[in-house]
Design an enzyme around this catalytic site. Structure first.
Site, mmCIF file in Angstrom:
data_model
loop_
_atom_site.group_PDB
_atom_site.id
_atom_site.type_symbol
_atom_site.label_atom_id
_atom_site.label_comp_id
_atom_site.label_asym_id
_atom_site.label_seq_id
_atom_site.Cartn_x
_atom_site.Cartn_y
_atom_site.Cartn_z
ATOM 1 N N GLY A 73 45.283 9.187 22.456
ATOM 2 C CA GLY A 73 43.957 9.006 23.037
ATOM 3 C C GLY A 73 44.023 8.026 24.192
ATOM 4 O O GLY A 73 44.759 7.034 24.141
ATOM 5 N N HIS A 75 21.193 11.475 17.977
ATOM 6 C CA HIS A 75 20.635 10.704 19.094
ATOM 7 C C HIS A 75 19.259 11.254 19.452
ATOM 8 O O HIS A 75 19.095 12.462 19.581
ATOM 9 C CB HIS A 75 21.572 10.792 20.301
ATOM 10 C CG HIS A 75 21.354 9.730 21.318
ATOM 11 N ND1 HIS A 75 20.203 9.642 22.078
ATOM 12 C CD2 HIS A 75 22.144 8.702 21.728
ATOM 13 C CE1 HIS A 75 20.298 8.602 22.902
ATOM 14 N NE2 HIS A 75 21.457 8.017 22.713
ATOM 15 N N SER A 118 28.764 1.211 21.038
ATOM 16 C CA SER A 118 29.902 2.135 21.063
ATOM 17 C C SER A 118 30.967 1.666 22.049
ATOM 18 O O SER A 118 32.148 1.531 21.702
ATOM 19 C CB SER A 118 29.429 3.542 21.437
ATOM 20 O OG SER A 118 30.525 4.410 21.592
ATOM 21 N N LEU A 119 30.569 1.427 23.295
ATOM 22 C CA LEU A 119 31.517 0.924 24.291
ATOM 23 C C LEU A 119 32.094 -0.417 23.854
ATOM 24 O O LEU A 119 33.265 -0.712 24.104
ATOM 25 C CB LEU A 119 30.820 0.776 25.647
ATOM 26 C CG LEU A 119 30.357 2.066 26.321
ATOM 27 C CD1 LEU A 119 29.560 1.758 27.582
ATOM 28 C CD2 LEU A 119 31.548 2.961 26.651
ATOM 29 N N GLY A 178 40.934 7.093 26.027
ATOM 30 C CA GLY A 178 39.607 6.610 26.392
ATOM 31 C C GLY A 178 39.595 5.098 26.415
ATOM 32 O O GLY A 178 40.637 4.447 26.568
ATOM 33 N N LEU A 179 38.419 4.515 26.241
ATOM 34 C CA LEU A 179 38.331 3.054 26.329
ATOM 35 C C LEU A 179 39.226 2.352 25.315
ATOM 36 O O LEU A 179 39.940 1.408 25.643
ATOM 37 C CB LEU A 179 36.882 2.606 26.125
ATOM 38 C CG LEU A 179 36.087 2.278 27.376
ATOM 39 C CD1 LEU A 179 34.703 1.800 26.998
ATOM 40 C CD2 LEU A 179 36.796 1.229 28.220
ATOM 41 N N ARG A 234 18.010 4.508 16.490
ATOM 42 C CA ARG A 234 18.178 5.933 16.770
ATOM 43 C C ARG A 234 17.838 6.820 15.574
ATOM 44 O O ARG A 234 17.228 7.870 15.734
ATOM 45 C CB ARG A 234 19.614 6.194 17.227
ATOM 46 C CG ARG A 234 19.906 5.628 18.586
ATOM 47 C CD ARG A 234 21.350 5.825 18.975
ATOM 48 N NE ARG A 234 21.580 5.308 20.321
ATOM 49 C CZ ARG A 234 22.761 5.296 20.922
ATOM 50 N NH1 ARG A 234 23.822 5.772 20.280
ATOM 51 N NH2 ARG A 234 22.905 4.828 22.142
ATOM 52 N N ARG A 236 24.674 3.483 13.996
ATOM 53 C CA ARG A 236 25.121 2.617 15.089
ATOM 54 C C ARG A 236 23.961 2.279 16.010
ATOM 55 O O ARG A 236 23.210 3.158 16.433
ATOM 56 C CB ARG A 236 26.232 3.300 15.900
ATOM 57 C CG ARG A 236 26.673 2.445 17.096
ATOM 58 C CD ARG A 236 27.805 3.064 17.856
ATOM 59 N NE ARG A 236 27.458 4.299 18.531
ATOM 60 C CZ ARG A 236 26.783 4.383 19.668
ATOM 61 N NH1 ARG A 236 26.320 3.276 20.261
ATOM 62 N NH2 ARG A 236 26.544 5.558 20.227
#
Length: 636
Positions: free
Chosen positions: A40, A266, A440-441, A42-43, A330, A435
């Site tokens: 992976g 969401h 998330s970030l 991603g971030l 959410r 969450r």
């Protein structure tokens, strides 16, 4: 197997520092001898790969995209939380910890959740130093906005493209290490199995998506940073390629899967427009800062939004949750929207949406201010729908989004397989049953940049003189043969139904029975349908082409059969958890007002599932709250 969370002793605010003081270290010369695979980019994956490489480890990084820049982290538009208290509105590390714990309905580990809040402040400094263009006040101070579930402003943002800007920063650090030849990057390469030797993770089997060749890779440790699995619903806010295959393969090799039924819906996506649609578009939760959500007070109202007077509009979140209003968490906002839609108050062509209106915000702050805050989101909305949201309300609808569940990990982010780590959204670590927006970030970044590089050394410290196993070792040969046999089996079915047919049928079942609300009879029926779908897949699926070429149908088939197996576990987990908490809403456990009813005396634990020959065995990690006592989660 007894689950050992490895939470350090001592006061909550000292646990991470105490852990670091006592953890084992590896000198730079020995780090060069150690190889780590990161799956992976991603971030979390890019952050981990670049940081581990900078520390001196030999790193191999894999992604199925053609570039690390295409990782799905770009889709998190709204912002990233941090307890900086720049607004002097009463924020603190403890308040952020409490908001996150409460937002997850007290179904996460205290120590992990506190560490998330604790590391948020230095992370912002870290990104500023990397050149992330966060929004600033006129005088240069970083500016904040609010997100759902909180009453302070702690969200840092770069207009409506925060995820993209953070990913570009991580990407630049990753490629700096690639050009320094400290990271070997494998793009268009998908992990299809985990190799375990003597009970420890020692490598992976990956498929080169450009030619179909299977390859073996060995290492001292394996890190999974592969994101969430909400594409199990098919229609979701996730990119088409997002999948749960890597963590599912690890689960089948012995890694426990925690809280799989905790998946987030969401509230702010574009509504589905047809059955042939393949994905949904996310509109940032940041829009709920200034936009007001409403539906007509009259059922089946067909008037244009701007022709409905204020007296005939139901701002239902403000009515039901006056303390938080449009910034309710959410899960609550999504269920409230579903309730209004199901009751006949939905809007749009399919009557499956609600309005998100900026009329009052534009009147109060001016068009230029709203454009400065959300301009690119408004452009995206107009490009997709043809509607100018400056002049008439947006239409939004709930959609499958984030996975709070994932592989079970301890405080070090290690799974139940020694040497296998899971970071970012693919673990269950920080969010509990729901969450909060803009976390998330944050989790992806702190897991990759700050936590894993300080915990993986505890495992690797005893490995400098150990030999990385040869890829010719029997375990690698057997794993590759099993992967090839799995591929051959799919290709040989030669049925008469497409892979998309099976994914569509799975998505309908999961959305109906295991999404915003669940009940016992529905879940029992869903498990039976999923088992029937699995049988039908192996009888009727048709995958054209062969495996030694670019074959996107084969890629989809490999992922969809994993989704089908995972869906059975999700419904099993939802069935055994006889309470409502966060995103897991069992219809049998609610108040007269439709609010969730937790059952703490029975379900105050993390459910961790062991794979058992197509079935699942439950293990429980008790949740101990030393510093915060669980309370009724109310946002009224």
């Amino acid at each position: 197997m007894k689950l050992n969370s490895k939470v350090p002793e001592g006061p909550l605010e000292d646990k991470w520092r105490n852990y670091q003081l006592k953890s084992r270290l590896i000198n730079p010369a020995n780090r060069k001898k150690l190889k780590v695979i990161v799956v992976g980019s991603g971030l979390s994956g890019a952050g981990a790969a670049s940081t581990l490489a900078e520390l001196g480890y030999d790193v191999q990084c894999f992604c199925y995209q053609d570039s690390a820049r295409r990782a799905h982290s770009v889709a998190a538009q709204g912002g990233i939380n941090a307890a900086k208290n720049y607004q002097h509105d009463g924020d603190s590390i403890y308040r952020m910890f409490y908001d996150t714990l409460k937002g997850g309905d007290f179904r996460s580990r205290e120590a992990n959740t506190y560490r998330l809040a604790e590391l948020s402040a230095p992370l912002i400094d870290h990104f500023v130093q990397q050149g992330v263009p966060f929004a600033r006040e006129y005088g240069g101070t970083l500016v904040n906005r609010s997100f759902g579930g909180v009453q302070v402003q702690r969200t840092f943002y770069a207009r409506g493209q925060t995820g993209q800007q953070l990913l570009m920063a991580a990407y630049s650090q990753l490629y700096k290490m690639i050009h320094a030849k400290k990271v070997q990057m494998f793009t268009r390469c998908e992990m299809l199995d985990l190799v375990v030797i003597d009970g420890q993770a020692k490598g992976i089997i990956a498929r080169d998506l450009t030619n179909g060749n299977l390859r073996r890779f060995a290492a001292d440790a394996v890190v999974l940073a592969t994101g969430g699995y909400s594409r199990v619903f098919r229609l979701s806010t996730l990119a088409i390629g997002c999948n749960g295959s890597a963590i599912w393969k690890a689960h089948k090799k012995g890694a426990f899967f925690a809280a799989p039924s905790f998946t987030q819906i969401h509230p702010t996506a574009l509504p589905q427009s047809s059955d042939s649609q393949s994905k949904l578009t996310l509109m940032s939760e940041s829009l709920r800062n200034d936009g007001r959500i409403w539906v007509p007070k009259r059922q089946g109202d067909t008037r244009e939004a701007n022709k409905i007077p204020e007296s005939e509009r139901d701002y239902y979140l403000e009515r039901r949750y006056p303390s938080f209003g449009n910034l309710a968490p959410r899960d609550i906002a999504s269920r409230a929207a579903k309730e209004r839609i199901d009751a006949g108050y939905g809007v749009g062509r399919l009557k499956n949406a609600v309005y998100l209106d900026f009329k009052h915000a534009i009147e109060q702050f001016g068009l230029d201010t709203i454009n400065d805050r959300y301009g690119n989101l408004f452009k995206m909305y107009q490009k997709i729908t043809g509607i100018d949201a400056y002049k008439e309300p947006m239409m939004i609808s709930p959609a499958a989004h984030f996975s709070m569940g994932g592989l079970w990990v301890d405080y070090e982010l290690m799974t139940t397989i020694p040497g296998l780590y899971a970071i970012g959204e693919c673990n269950f670590s920080d969010h509990g049953a729901n969450r909060l927006g803009a976390n998330s970030l944050l989790q992806a970044s702190v897991d990759g940049y700050f936590i894993l590089p300080n915990t993986i050394n505890n495992y690797l410290a005893g490995k400098p003189n150990a030999q990385v196993p040869s890829v010719e070792a029997p375990a690698f040969v057997i794993a590759e043969e099993r992967v090839q046999a799995h591929i051959d089996r799919i290709l040989k079915v030669n049925g008469n139904k497409t892979v998309d047919h099976f994914h569509r049928e799975l998505g309908k079942t999961m959305w109906q029975e295991c999404a915003m609300s669940r009940n016992k009879s529905g879940l029992v029926e869903a498990i039976a349908k999923i088992r029937q779908l699995e049988t039908a897949f192996w009888k009727d699926v048709r995958v054209t082409g062969h495996d030694k070429e670019v074959n996107t149908e084969l890629e989809k088939a490999l992922r969809v059969i994993d989704f089908i197996e995972l869906a059975a576990l999700m419904c099993t987990d939802a069935l055994q958890r006889e309470e409502s908490c966060g995103a897991h809403f069992r219809e049998e456990y609610q108040t007269k007002e439709g609010e969730a009813v937790r059952v703490d005396e029975t379900f105050l634990y993390v459910s961790a599932w062991e794979y058992n020959q197509g079935d699942f065995k439950l293990h429980k990690e008790p949740l101990h709250f030393e510093f915060v006592q669980p309370t009724v989660r109310s946002y009224k």
